[in-house]
Design a protein around this motif. Structure first.
Motif, PDB file in Angstrom:
ATOM      1  N   MET A  42       0.813  -1.210   0.000  1.00 15.04           N
ATOM      2  CA  MET A  42       0.000   0.000   0.000  1.00 15.04           C
ATOM      3  C   MET A  42       0.848   1.262   0.000  1.00 15.04           C
ATOM      4  O   MET A  42       0.492   2.277  -0.608  1.00 15.04           O
ATOM      5  CB  MET A  42      -0.928   0.002   1.211  1.00 15.04           C
ATOM      6  N   MET A  43       2.003   1.221   0.651  1.00 12.98           N
ATOM      7  CA  MET A  43       2.851   2.408   0.718  1.00 12.98           C
ATOM      8  C   MET A  43       3.836   2.505  -0.436  1.00 12.98           C
ATOM      9  O   MET A  43       4.363   3.578  -0.723  1.00 12.98           O
ATOM     10  CB  MET A  43       3.610   2.423   2.054  1.00 12.98           C
ATOM     11  N   ALA A  44       4.095   1.374  -1.136  1.00 11.70           N
ATOM     12  CA  ALA A  44       5.097   1.369  -2.200  1.00 11.70           C
ATOM     13  C   ALA A  44       4.515   1.635  -3.581  1.00 11.70           C
ATOM     14  O   ALA A  44       5.200   2.172  -4.451  1.00 11.70           O
ATOM     15  CB  ALA A  44       5.838   0.026  -2.220  1.00 11.70           C
ATOM     16  N   TYR A  45       3.251   1.275  -3.827  1.00 11.38           N
ATOM     17  CA  TYR A  45       2.683   1.375  -5.169  1.00 11.38           C
ATOM     18  C   TYR A  45       2.342   2.799  -5.615  1.00 11.38           C
ATOM     19  O   TYR A  45       2.510   3.121  -6.790  1.00 11.38           O
ATOM     20  CB  TYR A  45       1.444   0.485  -5.283  1.00 11.38           C
ATOM     21  N   PRO A  46       1.836   3.668  -4.767  1.00  9.66           N
ATOM     22  CA  PRO A  46       1.517   5.026  -5.239  1.00  9.66           C
ATOM     23  C   PRO A  46       2.756   5.895  -5.392  1.00  9.66           C
ATOM     24  O   PRO A  46       3.813   5.611  -4.819  1.00  9.66           O
ATOM     25  CB  PRO A  46       0.601   5.572  -4.135  1.00  9.66           C
ATOM     26  N   THR A  47       2.623   6.957  -6.192  1.00  8.87           N
ATOM     27  CA  THR A  47       3.665   7.980  -6.227  1.00  8.87           C
ATOM     28  C   THR A  47       3.588   8.789  -4.938  1.00  8.87           C
ATOM     29  O   THR A  47       2.639   8.656  -4.155  1.00  8.87           O
ATOM     30  CB  THR A  47       3.459   8.906  -7.438  1.00  8.87           C
ATOM     31  N   GLU A  48       4.582   9.648  -4.716  1.00  7.36           N
ATOM     32  CA  GLU A  48       4.581  10.450  -3.491  1.00  7.36           C
ATOM     33  C   GLU A  48       3.343  11.333  -3.383  1.00  7.36           C
ATOM     34  O   GLU A  48       2.844  11.586  -2.289  1.00  7.36           O
ATOM     35  CB  GLU A  48       5.850  11.294  -3.427  1.00  7.36           C
ATOM     36  N   ALA A  49       2.826  11.801  -4.524  1.00  7.21           N
ATOM     37  CA  ALA A  49       1.661  12.686  -4.522  1.00  7.21           C
ATOM     38  C   ALA A  49       0.349  11.939  -4.334  1.00  7.21           C
ATOM     39  O   ALA A  49      -0.693  12.563  -4.132  1.00  7.21           O
ATOM     40  CB  ALA A  49       1.610  13.480  -5.832  1.00  7.21           C
ATOM     41  N   GLN A  50       0.395  10.589  -4.388  1.00  3.54           N
ATOM     42  CA  GLN A  50      -0.834   9.797  -4.326  1.00  3.54           C
ATOM     43  C   GLN A  50      -0.976   8.999  -3.037  1.00  3.54           C
ATOM     44  O   GLN A  50      -2.000   8.347  -2.841  1.00  3.54           O
ATOM     45  CB  GLN A  50      -0.866   8.804  -5.500  1.00  3.54           C
ATOM     46  N   LYS A  51       0.000   9.044  -2.159  1.00  2.44           N
ATOM     47  CA  LYS A  51       0.009   8.112  -1.025  1.00  2.44           C
ATOM     48  C   LYS A  51      -1.190   8.289  -0.108  1.00  2.44           C
ATOM     49  O   LYS A  51      -1.784   7.318   0.349  1.00  2.44           O
ATOM     50  CB  LYS A  51       1.319   8.248  -0.250  1.00  2.44           C
ATOM     51  N   GLY A  52      -1.566   9.521   0.178  1.00  2.00           N
ATOM     52  CA  GLY A  52      -2.719   9.739   1.040  1.00  2.00           C
ATOM     53  C   GLY A  52      -3.996   9.193   0.437  1.00  2.00           C
ATOM     54  O   GLY A  52      -4.813   8.555   1.111  1.00  2.00           O
ATOM     55  N   THR A  53      -4.178   9.424  -0.874  1.00  2.00           N
ATOM     56  CA  THR A  53      -5.378   8.937  -1.565  1.00  2.00           C
ATOM     57  C   THR A  53      -5.417   7.417  -1.600  1.00  2.00           C
ATOM     58  O   THR A  53      -6.460   6.802  -1.330  1.00  2.00           O
ATOM     59  CB  THR A  53      -5.426   9.498  -2.994  1.00  2.00           C
ATOM     60  N   LEU A  91      -3.368  17.086  -0.672  1.00  2.00           N
ATOM     61  CA  LEU A  91      -3.825  18.395  -1.145  1.00  2.00           C
ATOM     62  C   LEU A  91      -2.692  19.076  -1.912  1.00  2.00           C
ATOM     63  O   LEU A  91      -1.667  19.449  -1.336  1.00  2.00           O
ATOM     64  CB  LEU A  91      -4.257  19.252   0.046  1.00  2.00           C
ATOM     65  N   LYS A  92      -2.867  19.252  -3.212  1.00  2.00           N
ATOM     66  CA  LYS A  92      -1.774  19.705  -4.076  1.00  2.00           C
ATOM     67  C   LYS A  92      -1.394  21.170  -3.867  1.00  2.00           C
ATOM     68  O   LYS A  92      -0.282  21.578  -4.222  1.00  2.00           O
ATOM     69  CB  LYS A  92      -2.147  19.477  -5.544  1.00  2.00           C
ATOM     70  N   ARG A  93      -2.269  21.973  -3.319  1.00  2.00           N
ATOM     71  CA  ARG A  93      -1.962  23.399  -3.171  1.00  2.00           C
ATOM     72  C   ARG A  93      -0.938  23.665  -2.074  1.00  2.00           C
ATOM     73  O   ARG A  93      -0.391  24.765  -1.987  1.00  2.00           O
ATOM     74  CB  ARG A  93      -3.240  24.189  -2.887  1.00  2.00           C
ATOM     75  N   PHE A  94      -0.656  22.669  -1.218  1.00  2.00           N
ATOM     76  CA  PHE A  94       0.307  22.835  -0.127  1.00  2.00           C
ATOM     77  C   PHE A  94       1.474  21.857  -0.292  1.00  2.00           C
ATOM     78  O   PHE A  94       1.310  20.761  -0.832  1.00  2.00           O
ATOM     79  CB  PHE A  94      -0.342  22.602   1.238  1.00  2.00           C
ATOM     80  N   ARG A  95       2.654  22.253   0.211  1.00  2.00           N
ATOM     81  CA  ARG A  95       3.800  21.357   0.227  1.00  2.00           C
ATOM     82  C   ARG A  95       3.551  20.199   1.199  1.00  2.00           C
ATOM     83  O   ARG A  95       2.703  20.288   2.078  1.00  2.00           O
ATOM     84  CB  ARG A  95       5.068  22.119   0.646  1.00  2.00           C
ATOM     85  N   ARG A  96       4.318  19.100   1.017  1.00  2.00           N
ATOM     86  CA  ARG A  96       4.081  17.909   1.829  1.00  2.00           C
ATOM     87  C   ARG A  96       4.264  18.195   3.314  1.00  2.00           C
ATOM     88  O   ARG A  96       3.498  17.686   4.135  1.00  2.00           O
ATOM     89  CB  ARG A  96       5.000  16.757   1.381  1.00  2.00           C
TER      90      ARG A  96
END
Length: 481
Positions: A150-161, A310-315
């Motif tokens: 679950m943590m390895a398959y998404p990109t960094e921008a998709q992990k929360g989703t 949320l893409k409008r804010f940095r990680r």
């Protein structure tokens, strides 16, 4: 091997990993593209957990495992979590040798046994406890494999989703199980569930045993941005057990999440046995269970998609925002629960007492507490997984982290045993409140120091990777030359 040679091997492994991260691969198309899509695989892992841990949670959420004998249920669940906590520490190493699919298959096998044991005979208390121990060992495997994928398959921008999707599907299992229990016991004013409920649960867990065969090997997976998932290594058992201590040495910040792990399942005992089980009759407990797990679906998706991704804010900003939301919810929910807990004790609410029914006038206020506890639980779990995922993208490293995360069950084992010993409800509640507060306090330095806007390449290099050529994809390339 000399020190210089070891350094060269480690540097070579890191360089290989960096090259793989830089290279962009073409994603599969057609039906193969659907099956090999990361979200499909994460959803399939969610279905595995839907049918096994999800049903287990549904049964536990009924209070006393749906039975009148709360002591036997508490002892079985305590044993389940104790064995889970012990074997979870080594499960990451076992996973890196056996692989995700085999771990998931072996992990599902313990749940049908536990479901069957809880309904085999009223006097089979010892067998129920033994089945709890076996299912705990299996749970260590299933949760470690799940966490790694679950943590390895998404990109960094998709992990929360992606974590939100998984948590929603996983909790849908508890929702379905609760709906089955509610439907089969709707006309019952008794204090235990019928045989039909257990048969339905058993069928669902048996389906879960079959599902892992449809998973794709991780080394064949390509993320949506074209990067390959880091190949899962299959080294010796000795090297993998050493990797436990290497992970702690290379990334000691993970220790600050241990209090959060410890507390994450601790409050289930008070909520399920000492609130839901103590105050409500069986059909109302089933309804409470249904709304609790339904709330988790919305909570995990909200915090994962609308806050952590949320893409409008940095990680880093998203990490602080998420931490703040969870802290506010921790204090709001437990302050609310405290005023309910003051009104009853174990002696004032014996098993034979008349329980609250869904048609009683004071019921709506009580069910809203269950809903907000569900929101808090899902946001807590999603946040913990997201923080681990922010520390690395390497499945091998994340498997070890997931194993550490599953040591949360040590807290569950302790508190379920305390409940079996009939400790005062208020003592268990206050200890729950203190521990969840401590978990968030200890997590703050990790959020402040360790969470970066992007995962650095050195966070990927867990151990040296000299055996990549042994993987099937590399063997195919060599044969083509």
């Amino acid at each position: 091997m000399s020190t210089s040679e070891e350094e060269k091997a480690n540097r070579s492994g890191t360089d290989t990993l960096a090259a793989q991260e830089a290279e962009v691969f073409k994603c599969p198309e057609g039906w193969r593209g659907i099956r090999y899509h990361p979200i499909t695989q994460v959803c399939l892992v969610g279905l595995v957990c839907f049918t096994c841990p999800g049903i287990f949670n549904s049964l536990s959420g009924l209070g006393a495992g749906g039975q009148v004998d709360a002591t036997t249920s508490a002892n079985a669940i305590a044993t389940h979590y104790a064995t889970l906590a012990f074997f979870a520490f080594f499960a990451g190493s076992v996973h890196n040798v056996l692989g995700s699919r085999l771990c998931l298959f072996l992990g599902t096998c313990g749940y049908p046994l536990y479901i069957g044991a809880t309904n085999i005979h009223p006097g089979a208390g010892d067998f129920v406890v033994v089945s709890g121990a076996i299912s705990g060992v299996c749970a260590a495997l299933i949760w470690t494999a799940e966490g790694s994928l679950m943590m390895a398959y998404p990109t960094e921008a998709q992990k929360g989703t992606y974590i939100g999707y998984f948590w929603a599907i996983f909790n849908l299992g508890a929702v379905v199980g609760s709906a089955v229990a509610f439907a089969t016991n709707f006309h019952s004013m008794a204090n235990k569930v019928g045989n039909g409920t257990y048969i339905g649960f058993l069928i669902l867990t048996l389906i879960g045993v079959v599902l892992p065969i449809f998973l794709v090997d991780p080394y064949k997976m390509i993320r949506t941005d074209g990067t390959k998932v880091t190949p899962v290594r299959h080294p010796s058992w000795k090297a993998e057990f050493i990797s436990l201590f290497v992970a702690l040495k290379m990334d000691p910040w993970i220790v600050l999440l241990f209090p959060m792990f410890f507390a994450s399942n601790y409050f289930y005992t008070w909520l399920f046995n000492d609130y839901n089980g103590a105050l409500f009759n069986i059909r109302t407990r089933s309804l409470n269970n249904l709304v609790y797990w339904t709330a988790q679906i919305f909570g995990s998706f909200f915090i994962g998609h609308f806050v952590l991704d949320l893409k409008r804010f940095r990680r880093r900003i998203r990490a602080f925002l998420c931490w703040s939301i969870v802290v506010v919810l921790v204090f709001a929910v437990h302050t609310w629960a405290y005023f309910y807990q003051k009104t009853y004790t174990r002696s004032s609410e014996p098993p034979t007492a008349i329980k609250i029914d869904m048609n009683d006038p004071d019921y709506p206020a009580h069910v809203w507490l269950m809903i907000f506890y569900g929101l808090l639980d899902s946001m807590w779990q999603t946040t913990a997984y997201w923080l681990m995922g922010a520390m690395s993208n390497d499945p091998a490293k994340l498997a070890v982290f997931a194993g550490f995360c599953n040591d949360q069950s040590s807290g569950s084992a302790i508190v379920w045993r305390l409940d079996a010993l009939r400790r005062p409800y208020m003592d268990i509640f206050i200890s729950t409140w203190v521990l969840v507060t401590a978990g968030m306090i200890f997590a703050f330095p990790l959020v402040y120091v360790r969470v970066k806007d992007h995962t650095e390449i050195e966070d990927e290099a867990f151990l040296d990777r000299p055996n990549d050529e042994k993987l099937p994809e590399f063997a195919e390339k060599e044969s083509d030359k």
